[in-house]
Design an enzyme around this catalytic site. Structure first.
Site, PDB file in Angstrom:
ATOM      1  N   CYS A  96      20.369  37.770  23.706  1.00 39.82           N
ATOM      2  CA  CYS A  96      21.250  38.917  23.488  1.00 39.82           C
ATOM      3  C   CYS A  96      20.443  40.046  22.861  1.00 39.82           C
ATOM      4  O   CYS A  96      19.646  39.803  21.958  1.00 39.82           O
ATOM      5  CB  CYS A  96      22.383  38.508  22.553  1.00 39.82           C
ATOM      6  N   GLU A 139      28.879  39.359  28.152  1.00 38.74           N
ATOM      7  CA  GLU A 139      29.135  40.771  27.830  1.00 38.74           C
ATOM      8  C   GLU A 139      30.624  41.008  27.561  1.00 38.74           C
ATOM      9  O   GLU A 139      30.987  41.792  26.685  1.00 38.74           O
ATOM     10  CB  GLU A 139      28.646  41.688  28.956  1.00 38.74           C
TER      11      GLU A 139
HETATM   12 ZN   LIG Z   1      24.897  40.034  23.899  1.00 42.12          ZN
END
Ligand SMILES: [Zn+2]
Length: 174
Positions: A96, A139
């Protein structure tokens, strides 16, 4: 324009994003900035650059004509709605932008349906599988203030993760 990323510990990452009412020039610019900010990465949600709007961008991994895997052009999903997750799940390694150099094995459904608007305001509906399904679910979680660390289930390794996160919080939130 490349925008600063909100790293783990930033309050924006825990905010629930609001639907986009109209696709304006602001939204178009935001999308192109998000694509630039994403760089060589494969996904970004608007919260990660501090904008609490329901908008995510992914770059799918595709095969070129030499059968090599490459990063395809960015795909934009506005006000995404996920449904019909498959009962079958799989575990894959995820990273991420908001957690530099952290990779965790996360279990998610193999398949999911996404309905959203594209930048032209057209409704798109897709059944997505495998890595793309994962990118979208990761997401989309951001838009609900949910982070991949919340889905990490390995009890034995959680202790180490806590230590890593503590350091990360210190490093990126001065
Ligand atoms: Zn992320």
């Amino acid at each position: 324009m490349k925008l600063p990323i909100c790293y783990y510990g930033h309050e924006n990452l825990r905010k629930k994003a609001k639907p986009i009412k109209e696709i304006t020039k602001y939204i178009e610019d935001l999308v192109s900035n998000m694509i630039e900010t994403m760089g060589e990465d494969v996904g970004i949600a608007a919260n990660q650059i501090g904008v609490a709007l329901r908008l995510l961008v992914i770059a799918p991994i595709i095969k070129n004509n030499k059968s090599e895997y490459i990063i395809g052009s960015a795909e934009v999903y506005i006000n995404p709605k996920l449904s019909e997750p498959s009962a079958e799940t799989e575990i894959m390694s995820e990273g991420c932008l908001s957690f530099p150099s952290l990779h965790l094995d996360i279990e998610r459904p193999k398949e999911i349906t996404i309905e959203a608007l594209n930048l032209k305001g057209q409704v798109i509906k897709e059944v997505v599988k495998g890595f793309k399904a994962r990118q979208i679910m990761h997401e989309n979680d951001h838009l609900n203030g949910v982070l991949f660390i919340d889905r990490f289930k390995d009890e034995k390794k959680k202790f180490y993760l806590e230590r890593i996160l503590k350091k990360m919080k210190k490093k990126y939130n001065k």
